[in-house]
Write a protein that holds these residues in place. Sequence first.
Motif, PDB file in Angstrom:
ATOM      1  N   VAL A  93       1.220   5.551   8.924  1.00  0.00           N
ATOM      2  CA  VAL A  93       2.013   4.473   9.512  1.00  0.00           C
ATOM      3  C   VAL A  93       2.634   3.640   8.404  1.00  0.00           C
ATOM      4  N   TRP A  94       3.817   3.122   8.715  1.00  0.00           N
ATOM      5  CA  TRP A  94       4.523   2.211   7.823  1.00  0.00           C
ATOM      6  C   TRP A  94       4.400   0.836   8.455  1.00  0.00           C
TER       7      TRP A  94
ATOM      8  N   GLY B  13      -6.784   7.350  -2.649  1.00  0.00           N
ATOM      9  CA  GLY B  13      -5.956   6.162  -2.797  1.00  0.00           C
ATOM     10  C   GLY B  13      -5.515   5.526  -1.494  1.00  0.00           C
ATOM     11  N   GLU B  14      -5.971   6.063  -0.380  1.00  0.00           N
ATOM     12  CA  GLU B  14      -5.497   5.588   0.929  1.00  0.00           C
ATOM     13  C   GLU B  14      -6.405   4.520   1.535  1.00  0.00           C
ATOM     14  N   LEU B  15      -5.800   3.677   2.368  1.00  0.00           N
ATOM     15  CA  LEU B  15      -6.524   2.817   3.298  1.00  0.00           C
ATOM     16  C   LEU B  15      -6.548   3.576   4.616  1.00  0.00           C
TER      17      LEU B  15
ATOM     18  N   LEU C 188       0.840  -1.211   0.000  1.00  0.00           N
ATOM     19  CA  LEU C 188       0.000   0.000   0.000  1.00  0.00           C
ATOM     20  C   LEU C 188       0.870   1.253   0.000  1.00  0.00           C
ATOM     21  N   PRO C 189       0.356   2.355  -0.518  1.00  0.00           N
ATOM     22  CA  PRO C 189      -0.945   2.431  -1.191  1.00  0.00           C
ATOM     23  C   PRO C 189      -0.917   1.665  -2.510  1.00  0.00           C
TER      24      PRO C 189
ATOM     25  N   GLY D  27       3.732  -1.510   3.510  1.00  0.00           N
ATOM     26  CA  GLY D  27       3.722  -0.165   2.916  1.00  0.00           C
ATOM     27  C   GLY D  27       3.197   0.833   3.907  1.00  0.00           C
ATOM     28  N   THR D  28       2.326   1.754   3.445  1.00  0.00           N
ATOM     29  CA  THR D  28       1.801   2.782   4.340  1.00  0.00           C
ATOM     30  C   THR D  28       0.288   2.883   4.241  1.00  0.00           C
TER      31      THR D  28
END
Length: 187
Positions: free
Chosen positions: A155-156, A57-59, A8-9, A28-29
């Motif tokens: 967060v990573w 595009g984010e979670l 992610l993303p 990912g992030t």
Amino acid sequence: MNHWKLTLPAKKQAFAQLRAGDRVLLSGTFITARDEAHQRLYDLALEGKPWPIDVAGELIYYVGPSPGFGAFAVGAAGPTTSSRMDSFTPLMLERGAAATMGKGYRGPQVKDAMLRHGAVYFVAIGGVGALLGSRIVRREVIAYEDLGPEAIARVWVEEFPAFVAFDVLGNDIYAQQDEWRQTKSKG
């Protein structure tokens, strides 16, 4: 049930292959945010003001992790109840959020919005917050620092475990469980 590793993303096309019940390891992030942060973003939208973050595009993971210690970026990072964000989620998806993650059922308005926007809902396992927190290797507050652990943060993560609860075709792990229980009860 399939097992996937996702970075992610990711573009929404990466979520098209996922089905409700699949297990995933996320790397990912992604963004973390809880109730108050969602309320503030919602209020800004009502006032026609810009947001301090871009969710496209984010979670978005519904969590307010406890403080880190030693070499750990955060302490426990278990999911909060997703339905608490239901009134805000359609707006987040309208603004481009690709996925959400928490625990528990989502309301019909959220499911409709997920189908309309091709979004996915993941569930993290409640009760294993320390394990989930150990998969967060870095945390950086990006908005509303005054909210402390509930500030919006990036967060990573490395191999953060989750399940697909609602996929882009509308398959719902909770509805599948209800069907399974009814079948089992009939013997």
